[in-house]
Design an enzyme around this catalytic site. Structure first.
Site, short mmCIF file in Angstrom:
data_model
loop_
_atom_site.label_atom_id
_atom_site.label_comp_id
_atom_site.label_asym_id
_atom_site.label_seq_id
_atom_site.Cartn_x
_atom_site.Cartn_y
_atom_site.Cartn_z
CE LYS A 1 -3.44 -2.86 -0.07
NZ LYS A 1 -4.27 -3.43 0.96
C1 LIG Z 1 -5.22 -4.69 1.24
C2 LIG Z 1 -6.70 -4.58 1.31
C3 LIG Z 1 -7.45 -4.97 2.43
C4 LIG Z 1 -6.85 -5.71 3.58
O1 LIG Z 1 -5.76 -5.06 4.10
P1 LIG Z 1 -4.84 -5.81 5.18
O2 LIG Z 1 -4.19 -4.66 5.89
O3 LIG Z 1 -3.88 -6.63 4.38
O4 LIG Z 1 -5.70 -6.62 6.05
C5 LIG Z 1 -8.80 -4.72 2.45
N1 LIG Z 1 -9.41 -4.14 1.41
C6 LIG Z 1 -8.75 -3.79 0.30
C7 LIG Z 1 -9.49 -3.14 -0.82
C8 LIG Z 1 -7.39 -4.02 0.21
O5 LIG Z 1 -6.72 -3.71 -0.92
#
Ligand SMILES: *Cc1c(COP(=O)(O)O)cnc(C)c1O
Length: 383
Positions: A188
């Protein structure tokens, strides 16, 4: 040029390393000052009243549903073009899930589809989870207007969107929602290794998020059913989880925050250059509305029908380019098929998926690497 180029990755500085090392030498490894400092940073950046940090965005989505009291008999709507976590949060609470198809241009929740589905529904959702796909905000003002009309709550899945803006304000300010969730997974925009946060302007929700983050246990006498028996005393007043985040993670997150705007700017520059370099290719790109600044977690292309997506994907992977596909529509997953969803239920998400490839985009991607990706993509398409 043999180095593997992933579709996304973290950028870690010497300052980040030092910040984590400082915590390791301190008295607090978890639930200490770095956690509250990180939460303050998030809420100040987003201009929200509260921020509650936790172990992942998946946990954050679950906490947000718990805070709203979602349970058996309730219904949550989200989009099929997302990671499974956006839907699973309802299932954790025993609630049902349904989907709203995406807009084929923005690849985000289609407000027209949402309106139609609400008009025709014999069961209304108690919660809608719009997902800011790729880091580009949904049309939140329009979704909020429907929420006011139909009485549902809104949890923004802003996992892709920290540093992004909607109508000149930070995503996560919750002006048009009850809560917003960010992810700090390494792919991210900024990272804590694993981690997530919920922002909200509702102090009652913030209190419940904190409670459910740590076992449903409280030391706040206002939440107890009798007076404390002594300084050791706590009460478990609900069934919560251990979704806490550590001080090491939050120290990393705090340090990363100092470069957030820089990261988003660099991602936007990379995307601008992709747009130019790919302008004549047989593909579509995500349309970003004029009142949105995308954080560009993802740069997705949709190959024209007739081009063999798998062959293009395999060619790029063979050349050490770590392309990916976002997303396999959630309703086509076996778990959701077993709940009754069928291929064909959400044609826009399915049509987009059929041609989708995510190209590398991250702060440390060099122009040279990007040129290489574009060359190999052209080669794969046969140009
Ligand atoms: C990455 C992601 C999540 C989950 O994030 P984590 O921190 O890995 O649990 C949830 N929703 C979306 C759209 C994502 O891209």
């Amino acid at each position: 040029m043999n180095d593997f180029i992933p579709y996304g990755r973290q950028s870690i500085s010497d300052e980040d390393l030092a910040a984590v090392a400082d915590v390791l030498r301190s008295n607090w490894l978890t639930t200490g000052p770095a956690v509250s400092n990180f939460e303050s940073k998030v809420k100040n950046y987003c201009k929200a009243q509260h921020a509650v940090a936790c172990s992942s965005a998946t946990a954050a989505l679950h906490l947000a549903c718990l805070a709203l009291g979602l349970g058996p008999g309730d219904l949550l709507w989200t989009v099929p073009n997302t990671f499974v976590a956006s839907a699973n949060c309802a299932r954790y609470c025993g609630a049902d899930v349904d989907f709203v198809d995406i807009d084929p241009d923005t690849l985000n929740l289609s407000v027209d589809e949402l309106r139609q589905k609400l008009e025709q529904a014999d069961r209304l959702p108690s919660v809608v989870v719009p997902v800011h796909f790729g880091g580009s905000s949904c049309d939140m003002a329009a979704i909020k207007a429907l929420a006011d009309q139909y009485g549902f709550k809104i949890i923004e899945d802003a996992s892709h969107a920290i540093g992004g803006q909607y109508k000149n304000s930070a995503v996560g300010n919750c002006q048009y929602s009850d809560m917003a969730v960010f992810s700090f997974h390494p792919v991210k925009i900024i990272t804590t290794g694993e981690g997530g946060v919920v922002t909200t302007n509702d102090s009652a929700l913030a209190e419940r998020l904190q409670l459910f983050r740590s076992h449903g246990v409280t030391r706040d006498s206002a939440l107890m059913d009798k007076e404390a028996e002594g300084d050791w005393y706590y009460q478990q007043v609900d069934l919560g989880f251990n979704y806490r985040i550590t001080d090491m993670q939050c120290a990393l997150g705090l340090s990363q925050f100092s470069r957030l705007d820089q990261f988003v700017e660099r991602r936007n520059n990379i995307v601008q250059r992709y747009h130019e370099l790919l302008a004549d290719l047989p593909l579509e790109v995500q349309q970003v509305s004029g009142d949105v600044l995308s954080a560009y977690h993802l740069y997705v292309i949709q190959l024209d029908t007739g081009i063999d997506r798998k062959a293009v994907f395999d060619h790029l992977r063979t050349h050490q380019i770590g392309v990916n596909v976002h997303y396999i529509p959630v309703h086509t997953q076996p778990y959701y098929q077993n709940l009754g969803f069928k291929i064909g239920d959400f044609p826009n998400a399915e049509a987009y998926y059929a041609g989708a490839i995510s190209l590398p985009v991250y702060a440390d991607l060099t122009d040279e690497q990007q040129t290489h990706v574009v060359e190999k993509l052209k080669e794969a398409i046969g140009l």
